[in-house]
Enzyme design. Sequence first.
Site, short mmCIF file in Angstrom:
data_model
loop_
_atom_site.label_atom_id
_atom_site.label_comp_id
_atom_site.label_asym_id
_atom_site.label_seq_id
_atom_site.Cartn_x
_atom_site.Cartn_y
_atom_site.Cartn_z
N VAL A 1 -12.43 -53.88 -1.01
CA VAL A 1 -11.39 -52.98 -0.50
C VAL A 1 -11.65 -51.56 -0.94
O VAL A 1 -11.94 -51.29 -2.11
CB VAL A 1 -9.99 -53.43 -0.99
N GLY B 1 -12.05 -48.25 -5.15
CA GLY B 1 -12.54 -49.43 -4.44
C GLY B 1 -12.51 -50.63 -5.36
O GLY B 1 -12.41 -50.50 -6.58
N LYS B 2 -12.58 -51.80 -4.81
CA LYS B 2 -12.62 -53.02 -5.62
C LYS B 2 -13.13 -54.15 -4.75
O LYS B 2 -12.95 -54.13 -3.53
CB LYS B 2 -11.23 -53.37 -6.15
N GLY B 3 -13.73 -55.14 -5.39
CA GLY B 3 -14.18 -56.32 -4.67
C GLY B 3 -13.98 -57.55 -5.51
O GLY B 3 -13.81 -57.47 -6.73
#
Length: 300
Positions: free
Chosen positions: A2, A49-51
Amino acid sequence: NVNVHPSPSGGPAKGGIRYHQDVNINEVKALAAWMTFKSAVVDIPFGGGKGGIRVDPSSLSIHELRRLTRRYTSMIAPIIGPQQDIPAPDVGTNPTVMGWIMDTYSMLNGHCIPGVVTGKPLELGGAVGRKEATGRGVMFTVHNLIHALDLDISSCTAAIQGFGNVGSTTARLLHESGVRISDVSGGVYCEDGLPITEMLEFCKCGALLKEYASENSSVAFLTNEQLLALPVTFLIPAALENQINRTNLETIRARYIVEAANGPVSMEADAVLHDKGILIVPDILANAGGVVVSYFEWVQ
């Protein structure tokens, strides 16, 4: 994976990739938003951001982890990149995983692209000190708080929840600077202060602190609830989010809480603890050391 709200400067998104059995899309969105605020607080040109992958990495072999990471990288390759979205390690991932991501992304593009991730091994363009950077930032935050409040460091104690990368580094650095570490992670306690160096050596090959406690009569075992309720100067939650919540907030006896994890104090608990006069240093400041050194690595 994201990407939330790019920075005003138009910089790329920045945030870690988490491998954990409880990862879900709302958690990833929240973590990405936190990264947006964190980058703004420390004034670096990144958005958030992140995943994440919902998996228990401890249950996989090294070959399964590598295959999982390479497939994941292939799937998200169109939305990551040095000028677009730059992953980094988080819970359940490490420099080795970042190396696999960089290698896979580079293969897909036909040339070496070290700037696609940070937190890489030094041999692949990583930055010296990146692995310890988040915990070191927590240590600096505690020291700044001690200075601002004019506390005597020799009389300060700390309880640290979590003995992973962030918690163990924070424990070691605070211990070296003179803060007595009364408790670390899931229930290891010693009234006179824990032998942090000895514990780090014991756990470096994957051993658990519970095993350390069973072999050392000088330390006692506590539950997680007892850990969080210790009457210390600094309570440093360095595990996962929402550890301090409506079910245990009335038991908190620390004078100050320094959020080493992301979101370890729930919104409800945050408001109640504020009204009780317990000062909370938020995660977007306290644990920003990692993204700062990631920025240095990316520039490098």
